[in-house]
Design an enzyme around this catalytic site. Sequence first.
Site, PDB file in Angstrom:
ATOM      1  N   ASP A  51       0.842  -1.193   0.000  1.00 24.63           N
ATOM      2  CA  ASP A  51       0.000   0.000   0.000  1.00 24.63           C
ATOM      3  C   ASP A  51       0.879   1.246   0.000  1.00 24.63           C
ATOM      4  O   ASP A  51       1.688   1.443   0.905  1.00 24.63           O
ATOM      5  CB  ASP A  51      -0.878   0.003   1.264  1.00 24.63           C
ATOM      6  CG  ASP A  51      -1.677   1.286   1.383  1.00 24.63           C
ATOM      7  OD1 ASP A  51      -2.689   1.410   0.683  1.00 24.63           O
ATOM      8  OD2 ASP A  51      -1.270   2.185   2.160  1.00 24.63           O
ATOM      9  N   TYR A  56       2.905   9.880  -0.241  1.00 25.47           N
ATOM     10  CA  TYR A  56       4.009   9.334   0.563  1.00 25.47           C
ATOM     11  C   TYR A  56       5.362   9.583  -0.128  1.00 25.47           C
ATOM     12  O   TYR A  56       6.413   9.376   0.478  1.00 25.47           O
ATOM     13  CB  TYR A  56       3.867   7.815   0.783  1.00 25.47           C
ATOM     14  CG  TYR A  56       2.595   7.331   1.428  1.00 25.47           C
ATOM     15  CD1 TYR A  56       1.712   8.214   2.063  1.00 25.47           C
ATOM     16  CD2 TYR A  56       2.265   5.982   1.408  1.00 25.47           C
ATOM     17  CE1 TYR A  56       0.536   7.739   2.637  1.00 25.47           C
ATOM     18  CE2 TYR A  56       1.093   5.507   1.989  1.00 25.47           C
ATOM     19  CZ  TYR A  56       0.233   6.392   2.593  1.00 25.47           C
ATOM     20  OH  TYR A  56      -0.924   5.912   3.150  1.00 25.47           O
ATOM     21  N   LYS A  81      -2.828   6.023  -4.153  1.00 26.62           N
ATOM     22  CA  LYS A  81      -3.929   6.956  -3.875  1.00 26.62           C
ATOM     23  C   LYS A  81      -3.741   8.302  -4.553  1.00 26.62           C
ATOM     24  O   LYS A  81      -2.604   8.787  -4.655  1.00 26.62           O
ATOM     25  CB  LYS A  81      -4.047   7.180  -2.356  1.00 26.62           C
ATOM     26  CG  LYS A  81      -4.054   5.875  -1.571  1.00 26.62           C
ATOM     27  CD  LYS A  81      -4.164   6.053  -0.078  1.00 26.62           C
ATOM     28  CE  LYS A  81      -3.838   4.745   0.627  1.00 26.62           C
ATOM     29  NZ  LYS A  81      -2.398   4.552   0.884  1.00 26.62           N
ATOM     30  N   HIS A 114      -7.516   9.772  -1.638  1.00 31.12           N
ATOM     31  CA  HIS A 114      -6.814   9.669  -0.349  1.00 31.12           C
ATOM     32  C   HIS A 114      -7.653  10.189   0.830  1.00 31.12           C
ATOM     33  O   HIS A 114      -7.571   9.640   1.933  1.00 31.12           O
ATOM     34  CB  HIS A 114      -5.472  10.403  -0.428  1.00 31.12           C
ATOM     35  CG  HIS A 114      -4.446   9.866   0.524  1.00 31.12           C
ATOM     36  ND1 HIS A 114      -3.123   9.754   0.216  1.00 31.12           N
ATOM     37  CD2 HIS A 114      -4.558   9.402   1.783  1.00 31.12           C
ATOM     38  CE1 HIS A 114      -2.466   9.237   1.245  1.00 31.12           C
ATOM     39  NE2 HIS A 114      -3.325   9.014   2.207  1.00 31.12           N
TER      40      HIS A 114
END
Length: 279
Positions: A51, A56, A81, A114
Amino acid sequence: MKQMKEFQQNYVLSNGVKLPKIGFGTWQIKPGEEAYESVTLALKHGYKHIDTAAAYQNEKSVGEAIRDSGIKREDIFITTKLPAEIKDYDTAKKTFLQSLENLGLDYIDLYLIHAPWPWSEMGKDCREGNVAVYKAMEEFYREGKVRAIGVSNFSPEDIDNILEHCEITPHANQIGYFIGLDQSKTIDYCDEKEIFVIAYSPLGIGYLLSNEKIIKVAKTYEVSPAQICLRYLLQKGVAALPKSVHEKRIVENTRLDFVIKPEDMAFLDTIKGDPRRWS
Ligand code: A2P
């Protein structure tokens, strides 16, 4: 025949796509060596779901680790996301293609919005924007660029807005969920709509591991507090995404072949509160 380990088992999304019960969470894993090494270790130890998220900033490293693992693409499940700040159709399309490029993949297994609002404006009314970006995601789904689509951090009201204006019911809602955090309203709603719940921060970003009640239950089963937290979520019927950058812990979090008795589940349910510190 030897029974398949709990960790190796899958759930099935409403469209028939299989989702591994345990995935590897990469939030807060730094891009570069840290993300590359930890994802490499996760894949080596049998994790099939990684994931990540554009936010990120580690998609590139995640993609490299996946390619270098030698594991067949179809044997790995990848979630990424759309950043929470993007709420228009054109930018959503571009950003998705950028994620594909970052990851070096030609399709994503699960693509999520997200959050229903930008992180700096939590609670803002973005109903129109969420519909606009979800419509872009429906197109990726129809074109076969994603195998499932969904949302993250969405409340029942946020999902109602999608159901009202879009065609495809989200296949999943990824939410923060762990012992002590009451998510029953969202979970009951998602169950009713066949939207699969995936738990991020299943260890309460680590804070739960020093909880006295969890430590007590862990001792009874001769497992670690982390294993209790994960097993608890599996027994609640959700998928979980533990994160670690340490091999020993990455492995420990896969060993979930024990059953928490109903009375101990009830005892764990008496824990209330959110130990996360956001500052
Ligand atoms: P680290 O990455 O240094 O191993 P969550 O999955 O809820 O976000 O929690 C992640 C946090 O829990 C990280 O700080 C991680 O530390 C720690 N962690 C993950 N697995 C374990 C484990 N089995 N034992 C102890 N700490 C763990």
